[in-house]
Design an enzyme around this catalytic site. Structure first.
Site, PDB file in Angstrom:
ATOM      1  CG  ASP A 132       7.244  85.633 -61.762  1.00 47.35           C
ATOM      2  OD1 ASP A 132       7.708  84.710 -61.084  1.00 47.35           O
ATOM      3  OD2 ASP A 132       6.181  85.538 -62.402  1.00 47.35           O
ATOM      4  CG  ASP A 177       0.476  81.407 -60.131  1.00 49.56           C
ATOM      5  OD1 ASP A 177       0.699  80.349 -59.506  1.00 49.56           O
ATOM      6  OD2 ASP A 177       1.195  81.817 -61.057  1.00 49.56           O
ATOM      7  CG  HIS A 198       7.252  80.115 -54.470  1.00 52.66           C
ATOM      8  ND1 HIS A 198       8.479  80.586 -54.892  1.00 52.66           N
ATOM      9  CD2 HIS A 198       6.364  80.474 -55.417  1.00 52.66           C
ATOM     10  CE1 HIS A 198       8.314  81.211 -56.048  1.00 52.66           C
ATOM     11  NE2 HIS A 198       7.048  81.163 -56.389  1.00 52.66           N
ATOM     12  CG  ASP A 199       7.457  78.241 -58.345  1.00 52.09           C
ATOM     13  OD1 ASP A 199       6.240  78.324 -58.108  1.00 52.09           O
ATOM     14  OD2 ASP A 199       8.119  79.159 -58.853  1.00 52.09           O
ATOM     15  NE  ARG A 221       2.625  76.021 -58.173  1.00 47.72           N
ATOM     16  CZ  ARG A 221       2.586  77.129 -58.901  1.00 47.72           C
ATOM     17  NH1 ARG A 221       3.707  77.666 -59.337  1.00 47.72           N
ATOM     18  NH2 ARG A 221       1.439  77.704 -59.210  1.00 47.72           N
ATOM     19  CD  GLN A 268      -0.788  83.500 -63.396  1.00 43.57           C
ATOM     20  OE1 GLN A 268      -0.901  82.315 -63.713  1.00 43.57           O
ATOM     21  NE2 GLN A 268       0.128  83.931 -62.547  1.00 43.57           N
ATOM     22  CD  GLU A 285      10.758  82.137 -61.624  1.00 46.67           C
ATOM     23  OE1 GLU A 285      10.475  80.952 -61.394  1.00 46.67           O
ATOM     24  OE2 GLU A 285      10.097  82.816 -62.438  1.00 46.67           O
TER      25      GLU A 285
HETATM   26  C1  GLC Z   1       7.079  82.087 -61.358  1.00 42.93           C
HETATM   27  C2  GLC Z   1       6.624  81.917 -59.943  1.00 42.93           C
HETATM   28  C3  GLC Z   1       5.532  80.911 -59.897  1.00 42.93           C
HETATM   29  C4  GLC Z   1       4.399  81.353 -60.776  1.00 42.93           C
HETATM   30  C5  GLC Z   1       4.887  81.700 -62.189  1.00 42.93           C
HETATM   31  C6  GLC Z   1       3.863  82.456 -62.938  1.00 42.93           C
HETATM   32  O1  GLC Z   1       7.632  80.956 -61.871  1.00 42.93           O
HETATM   33  O2  GLC Z   1       7.701  81.533 -59.146  1.00 42.93           O
HETATM   34  O3  GLC Z   1       5.085  80.681 -58.592  1.00 42.93           O
HETATM   35  O4  GLC Z   1       3.440  80.343 -60.864  1.00 42.93           O
HETATM   36  O5  GLC Z   1       6.017  82.529 -62.157  1.00 42.93           O
HETATM   37  O6  GLC Z   1       3.759  83.754 -62.412  1.00 42.93           O
END
Ligand code: GLC
Length: 653
Positions: free
Chosen positions: A284, A141, A395-396, A520, A252, A326
């Site tokens: 994050d 990821d 980046h998302d 992405r 994850q 975030e």
């Molecule tokens: C955040 C990151 C993203 C990732 C997600 C899970 O949103 O910006 O890239 O996929 O967290 O970690």
């Protein structure tokens, strides 16, 4: 605040601290701990007060804070003290950030150190280096699945390299931003491995269930983040013979913050990175920190309490370090991540302005600023010691996270409007020059988000392929238009690496098995530094974009009115194509700036007299701070070129 019960407890804890901690000179630590302890105790008690071992856990928490304070270098402690003196330092217009993937931008940490002059050439003085911690070799990821929170991935370099980069940046008065992935670990992390081996202690770090009963209850109300590639929110783990919560990818594993041991581990990790020299930590996926059956398990009250507790503790040990939230969630929810109060219920000083980002894309596709005006006028003021991170893209994927009520208020049907925006950027709308792709399409809800680089989304890719010089110019104008807004809106502008050169989609990702499922990667470029050299060639696309941005950045830094003190006022000029606001210079009002942006493919106008009559401008001549020229006027109508913008100054008497 002084309160007897928590003060008594604090004294008890201090008596129990290990002798090596007690022997140190911890004066600053103790004064801050005293100031924050009532809040720390209350929050910790609300979250974990029902446990028998509550006081023991609180002792561990304080020990972690003290241990990391002792480990903090004198240089960083001095920085803390200077930021305490100038506590609004990050609201200045002088900060301009860029987010980048280290491997794509510079290979490794040494490479980045060598590229710092490039960032300085552009005017960037805050660097967000996206995750560089040990992570799985295959899909990770983009590094957001972490194997080890305390070491740099050997592909990026070493901890020593990072500290060198940090001190190099500090010497140049630049800021280092690093991620802390607080919501989950990879399934290769030691905690996950030990959980798999059957250790109950580590199974308790995650949400692990023997059968589907509880997961099924959760699933009834939890949305899916990656519906195409990782549907559902739980994964069956063969080794444990149990289900584990995996909100993002199957590899994850979500951390379980109902367990105070998880909170304390993560606080220790946050402070560890603060001590490696990070000025700002990007936390994050903070909206996901607390899970509750019957809810979406996003933006829960406890997620906010956890962030408040992180902040209160970090302020004791490393008060100069800021947090970025975030939280890419609904507009009314995002603002809550600043906290309710800058002193007693603070959370993150900085938050992604995902609302503004999505609205900019809306305005570009519709060629009007109706929804942008409507939604921004509904955006509540934020706390005083807080600021937005304004960005065009990151980046998302780009989510269309604006409010349905706002969409209706400007006369569109929400579902149809979102479908149009999606079709526009994925190129299935006949008139669209965009070359994006749909990301995370959810067949059940009809939802999808958008991938693609800024340049490809505004049409540069199509224009270059067609050899159409006018369209190339239009794309460049739009790239600069969007940046002119994130640079003037109020907050820290966060550029995205590659955008300063007009980088097109990177289709090469699709042959990499670790990336092919995730488009992405289209907009996560690998730099071609030879191409970057074209920025020095007059008339090249790279030069026109790079120099345009460089100029905007330099001008931003020279205008105190663009610092972020809740000093923005939206102005309705009666023309739906225009987005107009003032940025008031509170110290010298005659230095205020009127920002005017035109989203139409045609020149647009509005009546300046009308503004003057409303008392906005007392003096005659207007000057554009970016070009230095006086804009075109006709009979008191100010004319703004197609896809153009002005930062207008009132010329002083
Ligand atoms: C955040 C990151 C993203 C990732 C997600 C899970 O949103 O910006 O890239 O996929 O967290 O970690």
């Amino acid at each position: 605040m002084y309160e007897q019960q928590s003060h008594f407890l604090l004294n008890n804890i201090l008596d129990q601290l290990k002798p090596e901690i007690r022997r140190r000179d911890l004066r600053h630590f103790y004064t801050r701990l005293g100031a924050n302890f009532y809040a720390i105790h209350s929050l910790f008690h609300r979250l974990y007060g029902q446990r028998e071992d509550f006081e023991e856990q609180l002792l561990r928490l304080v020990s972690v804070m003290a241990g990391q304070y002792i480990a903090r270098s004198d240089e960083l402690k001095a920085l803390d003290a200077s930021r305490e003196r100038d506590h609004l330092w990050f609201l200045s217009q002088e900060w301009v950030g860029m987010a980048l993937y280290l491997d794509g931008f510079a290979g490794d940490l040494h490479g980045l150190d060598e590229r710092v002059p490039y960032l300085q050439e552009l005017g960037v003085n805050m660097v967000h280096v996206m995750p560089i911690l040990e992570c799985p070799r295959g899909a990770s990821d983009g590094g957001y699945a972490v194997n080890n929170f305390r070491d740099i991935d050997d592909r990026a370099g070493t901890l020593e390299d990072l500290r060198t980069l940090g001190s190099d940046l500090r010497r140049r008065n630049m800021l280092l931003t690093l991620d802390v992935v607080v919501n989950h670990t990879s399934d290769e992390h030691e905690w996950a491995r030990r959980a798999r081996q059957g250790e109950q202690r580590y199974q308790d770090y995650y949400y692990v269930f023997a059968n589907r009963d509880i997961p099924d209850l959760f699933e009834q109300s939890m949305p899916e983040v990656f519906p195409e590639t990782a549907p559902g929110n739980f994964t069956f783990d063969e080794a444990m013979n149990k289900w584990v919560m995996t909100v993002f990818n199957t590899y994850q594993w979500d951390l379980n913050y109902t367990n105070p041991a998880v909170f304390i581990e993560m606080l220790d990790i946050i402070l560890f990175w603060a001590n490696q020299g990070a000025d700002i930590l990007r936390l994050d996926a903070v909206a996901f920190l607390w899970k509750k059956i019957g809810t979406t398990s996003q933006n829960e009250r406890e997620a906010h309490l956890i962030l408040q507790l992180f902040k209160d503790c970090c302020q004791v040990t490393a008060p100069g370090v800021l947090f970025i939230a975030e939280a890419i969630v609904a507009p009314v929810e995002i603002i809550k991540y600043f906290g309710e109060d800058a002193v007693i219920a603070k959370e993150c000083e900085i938050a992604y302005n995902a609302t503004f980002m999505a609205l900019l894309w809306d305005a570009l596709a519709t060629h009007n600023a109706k929804l942008l005006n409507q939604s921004i006028s509904n955006l509540p003021d934020k706390l005083d010691r807080a600021t937005w991170l304004n960005y065009v893209r990151c980046h998302d994927d780009i989510g269309l996270g604006f409010d349905d009520a706002d969409i209706r208020a400007v006369g569109y049907d929400p579902a149809a409007h979102r479908r149009f925006i999606l079709d526009y950027y994925t190129g299935s709308w006949a008139d669209s020059p965009a070359r994006g792709q749909a990301f995370g399409r959810n067949e059940k809800t009809g939802d999808a988000r958008i991938s693609g680089t800024l340049a490809s989304l505004v049409g540069l890719e199509a224009a270059l392929a067609a050899g159409d010089a006018d369209e190339v110019q239009r794309s460049i104008d739009q790239i600069l238009l969007l940046h002119s807004l994130i640079l003037s809106f109020g907050g820290i502008p966060l550029l995205y690496y590659g955008d300063e050169l007009g980088t097109l989609n990177n289709y090469a990702y699709s042959v990499d098995p670790a990336k092919t499922q995730d488009n992405r990667w289209l907009h996560r470029p690998a730099y071609d530094w030879q191409r970057a050299e074209l920025r020095h060639q007059r008339g090249s696309v790279e030069q026109r974009i790079f120099d345009g941005l460089k100029q905007l950045i330099a001008v931003r830094k020279s205008l105190p009115a663009l610092a972020d003190f809740n000093n923005r006022e939206l102005i309705d000029v009666g023309n739906p194509h225009l987005f107009v606001f003032t940025r008031n210079d509170l110290a010298s009002p005659q230095e205020s700036v009127l920002v005017v942006a035109n989203f139409s493919d045609f020149p647009e106008q509005f009546d300046l007299n009308d503004l003057r009559n409303r008392g906005r401008f007392t003096v005659g001549e207007l000057r554009d701070a970016v070009s230095g020229a006086s804009p075109e006027q006709f009979n008191e109508q100010l004319v703004i070129p197609a896809n153009g913008f002005y930062w207008l100054m009132c010329s002083p008497y």
